[in-house]
Design an enzyme around this catalytic site. Structure first.
Site, mmCIF file in Angstrom:
data_model
loop_
_atom_site.group_PDB
_atom_site.id
_atom_site.type_symbol
_atom_site.label_atom_id
_atom_site.label_comp_id
_atom_site.label_asym_id
_atom_site.label_seq_id
_atom_site.Cartn_x
_atom_site.Cartn_y
_atom_site.Cartn_z
ATOM 1 N N ASP A 111 0.896 -1.267 0.062
ATOM 2 C CA ASP A 111 0.024 0.121 0.061
ATOM 3 C C ASP A 111 0.806 1.219 -0.026
ATOM 4 O OD1 ASP A 111 -3.284 0.203 0.946
ATOM 5 O OD2 ASP A 111 -2.260 1.801 0.620
ATOM 6 N N VAL A 157 1.254 1.737 -6.901
ATOM 7 C CA VAL A 157 1.008 0.833 -8.374
ATOM 8 C C VAL A 157 1.233 1.900 -9.502
ATOM 9 C CG1 VAL A 157 -0.462 -0.755 -7.085
ATOM 10 C CG2 VAL A 157 -1.600 0.998 -8.292
ATOM 11 N N TYR A 188 -13.651 5.996 -13.895
ATOM 12 C CA TYR A 188 -13.671 4.800 -13.243
ATOM 13 C C TYR A 188 -14.272 3.578 -14.094
ATOM 14 C CZ TYR A 188 -14.528 2.024 -9.114
ATOM 15 O OH TYR A 188 -14.607 1.195 -8.269
ATOM 16 N N LYS A 215 -12.590 0.379 -15.215
ATOM 17 C CA LYS A 215 -13.000 -1.060 -14.662
ATOM 18 C C LYS A 215 -13.375 -2.007 -15.989
ATOM 19 C CE LYS A 215 -12.325 -0.585 -10.347
ATOM 20 N NZ LYS A 215 -11.405 -1.329 -9.517
ATOM 21 N N THR A 257 -16.780 0.559 2.194
ATOM 22 C CA THR A 257 -15.612 0.730 2.859
ATOM 23 C C THR A 257 -15.479 2.467 2.820
ATOM 24 O OG1 THR A 257 -14.771 0.970 0.489
ATOM 25 C CG2 THR A 257 -14.760 -1.181 1.172
HETATM 26 P P1 NDP Z 1 -10.225 1.669 -0.019
HETATM 27 O O1 NDP Z 1 -10.147 3.133 -0.272
HETATM 28 O O2 NDP Z 1 -10.967 1.222 1.462
HETATM 29 O O3 NDP Z 1 -8.905 0.927 -0.164
HETATM 30 C C1 NDP Z 1 -7.965 1.075 -1.336
HETATM 31 C C2 NDP Z 1 -6.697 1.034 -0.871
HETATM 32 O O4 NDP Z 1 -5.999 1.440 -1.987
HETATM 33 C C3 NDP Z 1 -6.190 2.088 0.291
HETATM 34 O O5 NDP Z 1 -5.639 1.496 1.234
HETATM 35 C C4 NDP Z 1 -5.480 3.233 -0.648
HETATM 36 O O6 NDP Z 1 -4.686 3.926 0.022
HETATM 37 C C5 NDP Z 1 -5.008 2.247 -1.636
HETATM 38 N N1 NDP Z 1 -4.524 2.886 -2.745
HETATM 39 C C6 NDP Z 1 -4.835 3.982 -3.432
HETATM 40 N N2 NDP Z 1 -3.970 4.459 -4.351
HETATM 41 C C7 NDP Z 1 -2.849 3.413 -4.311
HETATM 42 C C8 NDP Z 1 -1.831 3.420 -5.302
HETATM 43 N N3 NDP Z 1 -1.485 4.328 -6.289
HETATM 44 N N4 NDP Z 1 -1.057 2.394 -4.883
HETATM 45 C C9 NDP Z 1 -1.322 1.509 -3.947
HETATM 46 N N5 NDP Z 1 -2.413 1.711 -3.122
HETATM 47 C C10 NDP Z 1 -3.316 2.475 -3.365
HETATM 48 O O7 NDP Z 1 -11.407 1.113 -1.215
HETATM 49 P P2 NDP Z 1 -11.864 -0.155 -1.465
HETATM 50 O O8 NDP Z 1 -11.570 -1.184 -0.360
HETATM 51 O O9 NDP Z 1 -13.630 -0.010 -1.437
HETATM 52 O O10 NDP Z 1 -11.592 -0.469 -2.603
HETATM 53 C C11 NDP Z 1 -10.578 -1.705 -3.105
HETATM 54 C C12 NDP Z 1 -10.897 -1.990 -4.509
HETATM 55 O O11 NDP Z 1 -12.305 -2.341 -4.946
HETATM 56 C C13 NDP Z 1 -10.801 -0.750 -5.572
HETATM 57 O O12 NDP Z 1 -10.066 -1.404 -6.831
HETATM 58 C C14 NDP Z 1 -12.100 -0.330 -6.016
HETATM 59 O O13 NDP Z 1 -12.283 0.409 -7.239
HETATM 60 C C15 NDP Z 1 -12.882 -1.560 -5.899
HETATM 61 N N6 NDP Z 1 -14.251 -1.637 -5.745
HETATM 62 C C16 NDP Z 1 -14.858 -1.139 -4.446
HETATM 63 C C17 NDP Z 1 -16.241 -1.019 -4.548
HETATM 64 C C18 NDP Z 1 -16.814 -0.089 -3.268
HETATM 65 O O14 NDP Z 1 -18.146 -0.152 -3.474
HETATM 66 N N7 NDP Z 1 -16.188 -0.123 -2.162
HETATM 67 C C19 NDP Z 1 -17.326 -1.433 -5.547
HETATM 68 C C20 NDP Z 1 -16.383 -2.083 -6.649
HETATM 69 C C21 NDP Z 1 -15.151 -2.159 -6.729
HETATM 70 P P3 NDP Z 1 -5.164 4.972 0.582
HETATM 71 O O15 NDP Z 1 -6.262 5.082 1.657
HETATM 72 O O16 NDP Z 1 -3.934 6.065 1.414
HETATM 73 O O17 NDP Z 1 -5.574 6.110 -0.483
#
Ligand code: NDP
Length: 250
Positions: free
Chosen positions: A36, A64, A155, A159, A190
């Site tokens: 992360d 990433v 987005y 996706k 989340t």
């Molecule tokens: P969160 O924001 O809770 O978690 C995402 C994590 O990714 C955070 O720890 C964030 O860090 C980290 N992150 C952001 N940018 C980067 C980067 N450049 N490199 C590495 N890590 C990074 O989101 P979710 O758990 O909800 O999302 C996880 C995945 O699920 C995503 O791909 C999202 O698009 C997908 N998703 C989520 C949905 C939802 O409703 N929640 C629905 C459908 C898909 P920081 O917090 O510091 O930004």
């Protein structure tokens, strides 16, 4: 234990769906690397989880959008743990904006994390997994990989790209013993949803026939299946875990 001694990397593993997946994998006997961007929180989190489970839990900083950091993550993990058996390519960001107001910078940032980042991580994983002759890559897509929704042009583009890239990666890697799948979550409770106001949230909940948001653990369970040998004949799939969102309207 369903993932006994497997070595697993979870990008975006410090929050939300990623964190729930890290915990689920540890419960099933895996060693897990949380990758992360948030260093201080991530390191403390990994230390705590490591102490609570028999498997190891490590933290590695990885943005990433940075190819060098991604490649280093995989090389270091392989050197330290011996193999990389599964990856949850999960890091992602949201970002609501009407398309006519979306700046180049904001558009490109969402694409760079949510689509290009998935490619960078998958490519690094394939290189390691081809050498091993085995592995499972799971890309985090979305219901918005197959449905449009207003204010989400970048987005949904990202996706949708993840869903179809997953198929190509699966075709290329199947003869080399590697499986590549995607998970398509519905709306999950989340921090990603923090940008939605209550009215928007209620409207989105109503689009799920189950009448609620999903829980991060419900996506973690899908990841667990796809990462494990239980999914040995599953590749190129986009597994929707969405409370019926994509099934249609009632
Ligand atoms: P969160 O924001 O809770 O978690 C995402 C994590 O990714 C955070 O720890 C964030 O860090 C980290 N992150 C952001 N940018 C980067 C980067 N450049 N490199 C590495 N890590 C990074 O989101 P979710 O758990 O909800 O999302 C996880 C995945 O699920 C995503 O791909 C999202 O698009 C997908 N998703 C989520 C949905 C939802 O409703 N929640 C629905 C459908 C898909 P920081 O917090 O510091 O930004």
């Amino acid at each position: 234990m369903r993932l006994q001694d497997k070595n697993i990397i979870v990008t975006g593993g410090a929050s939300g769906i990623g964190l729930a997946s890290v915990k689920r994998c540890l419960e099933e006997g895996a060693n897990v690397v949380i990758a992360d961007i948030e260093e201080s929180d991530g390191a403390a989190l990994a230390q705590k989880l490591d102490a609570e489970h028999s498997g190891r839990c490590l933290f590695k900083v990885c943005d990433v959008t940075d190819t060098t950091q991604v490649d280093t993550l995989f090389n270091d993990t392989q050197a330290e743990l011996g193999s990389v058996d599964a990856v949850f390519n999960n890091a992602g960001i949201g970002g609501l904006c009407p398309s006519d107001e979306l700046s180049d910078d904001d558009y490109l940032r969402i694409i760079d994390i949510n689509l290009n980042g998935v490619f960078r991580v998958a490519r690094a994983a394939l290189r390691v997994m081809y050498r091993q002759g085995s592995g499972s890559i799971v890309n985090c897509a979305s219901i918005l990989g197959v449905f449009g929704q207003s204010q989400t042009a970048a987005y949904t583009a990202a996706k949708g790209g993840v869903v179809n890239m997953t198929r190509t990666l699966a075709i290329e890697s199947a003869p080399k013993g590697v499986r590549v799948n995607a998970i398509g979550p519905g709306y999950i409770d989340t921090p990603l949803l923090d940008e939605l106001d209550d009215e928007m949230l209620q409207g989105l909940i109503a689009l799920h026939p189950m009448g609620r948001l999903g829980r991060p653990e419900e996506i973690a369970n899908a990841f667990l299946f796809l990462a494990s040998d239980e999914a040995s004949f599953v590749t190129g799939a986009h597994l929707l875990v969405d409370g019926g969102f994509t099934a249609g309207k009632s």
